[in-house]
Write a protein that holds these residues in place. Structure first.
Motif, PDB file in Angstrom:
ATOM      1  N   SER A 105       0.671  -0.702   0.082  1.00  0.00           N
ATOM      2  CA  SER A 105       0.059   0.018   0.060  1.00  0.00           C
ATOM      3  C   SER A 105       0.624   1.058   0.217  1.00  0.00           C
ATOM      4  N   CYS A 106       1.620   1.509   0.244  1.00  0.00           N
ATOM      5  CA  CYS A 106       3.099   2.317   0.641  1.00  0.00           C
ATOM      6  C   CYS A 106       3.556   2.640  -0.684  1.00  0.00           C
ATOM      7  N   PHE A 107       3.606   1.700  -1.349  1.00  0.00           N
ATOM      8  CA  PHE A 107       4.505   2.343  -2.633  1.00  0.00           C
ATOM      9  C   PHE A 107       3.183   2.008  -3.894  1.00  0.00           C
ATOM     10  N   ILE A 108       1.912   1.244  -3.645  1.00  0.00           N
ATOM     11  CA  ILE A 108       0.936   1.796  -4.686  1.00  0.00           C
ATOM     12  C   ILE A 108       0.503   3.216  -5.047  1.00  0.00           C
ATOM     13  N   MET A 109      -0.294   3.261  -3.238  1.00  0.00           N
ATOM     14  CA  MET A 109      -0.892   4.793  -3.276  1.00  0.00           C
ATOM     15  C   MET A 109      -0.798   5.752  -3.649  1.00  0.00           C
ATOM     16  N   PRO A 110       0.878   6.335  -3.395  1.00  0.00           N
ATOM     17  CA  PRO A 110       1.044   7.229  -3.847  1.00  0.00           C
ATOM     18  C   PRO A 110       1.247   7.950  -5.741  1.00  0.00           C
ATOM     19  N   GLY A 111       0.728   6.889  -6.059  1.00  0.00           N
ATOM     20  CA  GLY A 111       0.953   6.602  -7.605  1.00  0.00           C
ATOM     21  C   GLY A 111      -0.038   6.675  -7.816  1.00  0.00           C
ATOM     22  N   LEU A 112      -0.598   5.577  -7.443  1.00  0.00           N
ATOM     23  CA  LEU A 112      -2.428   5.960  -7.232  1.00  0.00           C
ATOM     24  C   LEU A 112      -2.460   7.279  -7.599  1.00  0.00           C
ATOM     25  N   ILE A 113      -2.358   7.811  -6.339  1.00  0.00           N
ATOM     26  CA  ILE A 113      -3.258   9.689  -6.484  1.00  0.00           C
ATOM     27  C   ILE A 113      -2.511   9.923  -7.196  1.00  0.00           C
ATOM     28  N   LEU A 114      -1.290  10.335  -7.385  1.00  0.00           N
ATOM     29  CA  LEU A 114      -0.485  10.505  -9.169  1.00  0.00           C
ATOM     30  C   LEU A 114      -0.942  10.691 -10.044  1.00  0.00           C
ATOM     31  N   LEU A 115      -1.880   9.396 -10.771  1.00  0.00           N
ATOM     32  CA  LEU A 115      -1.924   9.347 -11.622  1.00  0.00           C
ATOM     33  C   LEU A 115      -3.075   9.337 -11.715  1.00  0.00           C
ATOM     34  N   VAL A 116      -4.501   9.861 -10.442  1.00  0.00           N
ATOM     35  CA  VAL A 116      -5.316  10.527 -10.885  1.00  0.00           C
ATOM     36  C   VAL A 116      -5.193  12.140 -10.823  1.00  0.00           C
ATOM     37  N   ILE A 117      -4.689  12.338 -10.120  1.00  0.00           N
ATOM     38  CA  ILE A 117      -3.902  13.561 -10.217  1.00  0.00           C
ATOM     39  C   ILE A 117      -3.906  13.535 -11.509  1.00  0.00           C
ATOM     40  N   GLY A 118      -2.667  13.475 -12.382  1.00  0.00           N
ATOM     41  CA  GLY A 118      -2.770  13.437 -13.332  1.00  0.00           C
ATOM     42  C   GLY A 118      -3.408  13.707 -14.263  1.00  0.00           C
ATOM     43  N   ILE A 119      -3.972  12.640 -14.596  1.00  0.00           N
ATOM     44  CA  ILE A 119      -5.081  12.124 -15.423  1.00  0.00           C
ATOM     45  C   ILE A 119      -6.133  13.728 -15.749  1.00  0.00           C
ATOM     46  N   ALA A 120      -6.747  13.372 -14.088  1.00  0.00           N
ATOM     47  CA  ALA A 120      -7.828  14.794 -14.194  1.00  0.00           C
ATOM     48  C   ALA A 120      -7.314  15.839 -14.523  1.00  0.00           C
ATOM     49  N   ILE A 121      -6.065  16.822 -14.409  1.00  0.00           N
ATOM     50  CA  ILE A 121      -5.537  18.133 -15.277  1.00  0.00           C
ATOM     51  C   ILE A 121      -5.742  18.041 -16.464  1.00  0.00           C
ATOM     52  N   PHE A 122      -4.898  16.826 -16.534  1.00  0.00           N
ATOM     53  CA  PHE A 122      -5.172  16.499 -18.383  1.00  0.00           C
ATOM     54  C   PHE A 122      -7.240  16.242 -19.027  1.00  0.00           C
ATOM     55  N   SER A 123      -7.588  15.974 -18.332  1.00  0.00           N
ATOM     56  CA  SER A 123      -9.056  16.856 -19.260  1.00  0.00           C
ATOM     57  C   SER A 123      -9.792  18.103 -18.844  1.00  0.00           C
ATOM     58  N   LEU A 124      -9.230  18.609 -18.208  1.00  0.00           N
ATOM     59  CA  LEU A 124      -9.394  19.977 -17.623  1.00  0.00           C
ATOM     60  C   LEU A 124      -9.301  20.506 -19.036  1.00  0.00           C
ATOM     61  N   THR A 125      -8.191  20.282 -19.404  1.00  0.00           N
ATOM     62  CA  THR A 125      -7.542  20.971 -20.528  1.00  0.00           C
ATOM     63  C   THR A 125      -8.204  20.204 -22.245  1.00  0.00           C
ATOM     64  N   LEU A 126      -8.710  19.136 -22.214  1.00  0.00           N
ATOM     65  CA  LEU A 126      -9.584  18.451 -23.924  1.00  0.00           C
ATOM     66  C   LEU A 126      -9.932  19.473 -24.187  1.00  0.00           C
ATOM     67  N   SER A 127     -10.184  19.617 -25.746  1.00  0.00           N
ATOM     68  CA  SER A 127     -11.585  20.493 -26.051  1.00  0.00           C
ATOM     69  C   SER A 127     -12.034  18.941 -27.398  1.00  0.00           C
ATOM     70  N   TYR A 128     -13.333  19.571 -27.769  1.00  0.00           N
ATOM     71  CA  TYR A 128     -13.560  18.437 -28.908  1.00  0.00           C
ATOM     72  C   TYR A 128     -14.592  19.803 -29.965  1.00  0.00           C
ATOM     73  N   THR A 129     -14.048  19.891 -31.307  1.00  0.00           N
ATOM     74  CA  THR A 129     -15.665  19.832 -32.339  1.00  0.00           C
ATOM     75  C   THR A 129     -15.698  18.827 -32.815  1.00  0.00           C
ATOM     76  N   ASP A 130     -17.559  19.132 -32.943  1.00  0.00           N
ATOM     77  CA  ASP A 130     -18.411  17.832 -33.045  1.00  0.00           C
ATOM     78  C   ASP A 130     -18.868  18.214 -34.625  1.00  0.00           C
ATOM     79  N   ALA A 131     -19.061  17.513 -35.676  1.00  0.00           N
ATOM     80  CA  ALA A 131     -19.815  17.815 -37.121  1.00  0.00           C
ATOM     81  C   ALA A 131     -20.214  19.257 -37.099  1.00  0.00           C
ATOM     82  N   ASP A 132     -20.863  19.354 -36.518  1.00  0.00           N
ATOM     83  CA  ASP A 132     -22.211  20.848 -36.612  1.00  0.00           C
ATOM     84  C   ASP A 132     -21.502  22.450 -36.334  1.00  0.00           C
ATOM     85  N   GLY A 133     -19.837  21.922 -35.805  1.00  0.00           N
ATOM     86  CA  GLY A 133     -18.762  22.733 -35.071  1.00  0.00           C
ATOM     87  C   GLY A 133     -19.414  23.127 -33.771  1.00  0.00           C
TER      88      GLY A 133
END
Length: 465
Positions: free
Chosen positions: A167-195
Motif C-alpha cells: 500500500s505504501c508503494f501503490i497508493m502514492p502512485g495511484l494518487i499521482l495518476l489520478v491527479i495527472g489524468i484529472a488535470i489533463f481532462s480539463l485541458t481537452l476540447s473537441y469540435t463535433d460535426a455541427d461545429g
C-alpha cells in the motif's frame, strides 16, 4: 487480552492500507457514473454530507471496535456482547460474497491494461468489444487468474511486509495518476460535426454544478439512496474489513486523526475521479455519453481515449494501470479479512489459509465468469433491477447485508454497549475527539433510522418511491 501478532508498523502504514481498501473500483468506476446519473453537483453535495456524518460514524465505529477488542470481525462483536456475536457472522458473509466477483472485475481491468500495453488500444474502443470479451469462455478466466494470483501473493506476505508495504508503494502512485489524468481532462476540447465546441472546463462545470431541474421528492430519494450505497462501497464499512484492519492498529496511534485521514484520502480520490472521467466523456461523447451508467469505464472511456488521438493511448494505459492498482488494494483487503478470520477459526497458518481462501476465490470466480456464457441467466431482483450471477452476489452483499449490518451495529453501540465505549477508545491516548457529541447522537438516533429505511427500500419491502 493478548495482542495480535500482526500489526501495522505505524499510523502511516495503517492509513495507506485502509485508504487502499477504501480507494477502489468504487471510487474510480462507480462514483463518476452515479454522479453523472444523479445531477452532477447535486450528487456531490449529498455524498459529501453523508461522508462527514454517516461515513465518519461507520468508519470510526468499525476501526475502534477492531482496535479495542484486538479481534477480527468474526469474533469482535461477540467480545462486545455474547448475544451479538451473530453480527460477526453476518459481516463475515459480506467479504465471502464480494470475493466471488471482485477478482473477476479485476480480471476485466487487467485485460484492458494488457491491451493498451501491447496494442494501440483501437480494438477495445470498438462496439461490442466488452460484451464479446466477457462472454468468452477462456480469456476472462485467464485474466481473472492473473489478478487473483497477485492478490494472494500480497496477502500471503502478511500485514506489515505484504499489505502495508504494498500500500505504501501503490497508493502514492495511484494518487499521482489520478491527479495527472484529472488535470489533463480539463485541458481537452473537441469540435463535433455541427461545429459545436465542448471543453474540459465545461465538462467540469457539469460535474460540480448542482442540477435541480425537474427535481422531485422521488428523484431526491434516488440520489440519496445511490449516495448511501456508494458510501458503503467506497469506505469499506459494514463488511468486517475495517474491523480487521483496526485490530492491527497499535494503541499509541491517534485513531481520530487516522480515520479523518482515511476519509480525506477516499473522498479526495472519488472527487478527483469524477473530475478525471466526467469532463473527458463530456468533451468527446457529450451528455449522452455521461449517461452510459456502469458501462462508462469499459465501453465509453475507451471511445474517449480513441478520440484523443495519439495521447489517448498513453492516457488509456495510465488509466487502466491506475484502476488496476485501485482494484488490487481493495481485493487484498477483502481477502485479508477472510484469511484473518479463518486463521483463528481453523487454527491454521497464513500460508494454509491463503491456499484455502485462494482456492475458494478461484472456484467462485470461475462460476461468475461462466455466468456470462454457459451459466447465463437473468433474474429480477427485489430492487427492481435485472441481473446475472455477479449482480446477484453484489445485490446480496451491498443492498441486503451491509445496511442491516450497519443498523445492527448502531443499535449495539448506541443502545447496548453505549457510545462512550467508542469515544473512550478514540481518546485512549489523551487525544481530543472533537466530534464525540455528534458521533453519540448519530449512532443512537439517526444511523439506525436511516439504515432501516435504506434496507427496506433497497430490498423492496416497502415502496417509498
Amino acid at each position: 487480552m493478548a495482542k495480535k501478532k500482526n500489526s501495522f508498523s505505524g499510523s502511516l502504514g495503517f492509513v495507506l492500507a485502509a485508504a487502499g481498501s477504501a480507494v477502489g473500483v468504487g471510487n474510480i468506476w462507480r462514483f463518476p457514473y452515479l454522479c453523472a446519473k444523479d445531477g452532477g453537483g447535486l450528487f456531490l453535495l449529498v455524498y459529501l454530507v453523508l461522508v462527514v456524518t454517516f461515513g465518519f460514524v461507520l468508519l470510526t465505529t468499525d476501526v475502534a471496535i477492531g482496535r479495542r477488542t484486538k479481534e477480527n470481525a468474526l469474533r469482535a462483536f461477540g467480545t462486545l456482547h455474547p448475544k451479538w456475536k451473530f453480527v460477526g457472522y453476518l459481516t463475515f458473509l459480506v467479504p465471502m460474497l464480494i470475493m466471488t466477483y471482485y477478482s473477476v472485475i479485476g480480471g476485466w481491468i487487467t485485460k484492458y491494461f494488457f491491451e493498451y500495453l501491447t496494442t494501440s488500444g483501437r480494438d477495445v474502443a470498438e462496439d461490442g468489444y466488452f460484451t464479446s470479451f466477457i462472454t468468452e469462455k477462456n480469456a476472462p478466466l485467464i485474466f481473472t487468474g492473473i489478478f487473483l494470483a497477485l492478490t494472494i501473493w500480497v496477502v500471503y506476505r502478511g500485514v506489515e511486509k505484504g499489505i502495508e508495504k504494498f500500500s505504501c508503494f501503490i497508493m502514492p502512485g495511484l494518487i499521482l495518476l489520478v491527479i495527472g489524468i484529472a488535470i489533463f481532462s480539463l485541458t481537452l476540447s473537441y469540435t463535433d460535426a455541427d461545429g459545436t465546441v465542448r471543453t474540459g472546463i465545461q465538462g467540469f462545470l457539469v460535474y460540480v454544478r448542482p442540477d435541480f431541474t425537474g427535481l422531485t421528492v422521488k428523484g431526491f430519494l434516488e440520489v440519496l439512496l445511490d449516495a448511501m450505497s456508494q458510501l458503503f462501497f467506497s469506505l469499506s464499512v459494514s463488511m468486517g474489513i475495517m474491523v480487521t484492519y483496526g485490530s492491527y492498529v497499535k494503541d499509541e496511534i491517534d485513531l481520530n486523526k487516522a480515520t479523518n485521514q482515511i476519509e480525506f484520502f477516499d473522498t479526495g480520490v472519488a472527487l478527483l475521479s469524477g473530475m478525471m472521467i466526467i469532463p473527458a466523456v463530456f468533451v468527446f461523447l457529450g451528455r449522452d455519453g455521461m449517461a452510459s451508467g456502469p458501462s462508462l469505464t469499459f465501453i465509453s472511456l475507451p471511445k474517449v481515449f480513441q478520440a484523443m488521438g495519439g495521447a489517448g493511448h498513453i492516457v488509456g494505459l495510465a488509466f487502466f494501470l491506475m484502476l488496476g492498482f485501485a482494484a488490487l488494494t481493495s481485493c487484498v483487503s477483502v481477502m485479508e479479512t477472510l484469511v484473518a478470520n479463518c486463521m483463528e477459526v481453523f487454527g491454521k497458518t497464513r500460508k494454509q489459509m491463503c491456499v484455502m481462501v485462494g482456492s475458494y476465490s478461484l472456484l467462485t470466480a470461475v462460476l461468475i465468469c461462466l455466468g456470462y456464457n454457459v451459466l447465463y441467466f437473468e433474474l429480477k431482483l427485489p430492487n427492481g433491477s435485472t441481473g446475472q450471477l455477479l449482480d446477484v452476489m453484489d445485490y446480496i452483499s451491498n443492498s441486503f447485508l451491509m445496511p442491516i449490518i450497519s443498523f445492527l451495529t448502531s443499535i449495539l453501540i448506541g443502545w447496548v454497549v453505549g457510545p462512550k465505549w467508542i469515544v473512550e477508545e478514540v481518546e485512549k491516548n489523551g487525544e481530543h475527539f472533537s466530534r464525540a457529541g455528534m458521533y453519540s447522537f448519530l449512532i443512537r438516533y439517526i444511523v439506525p433510522a436511516v439504515m432501516l429505511v435504506l434496507f427496506l427500500v433497497s430490498t423492496g419491502f416497502i415502496n417509498m418511491l
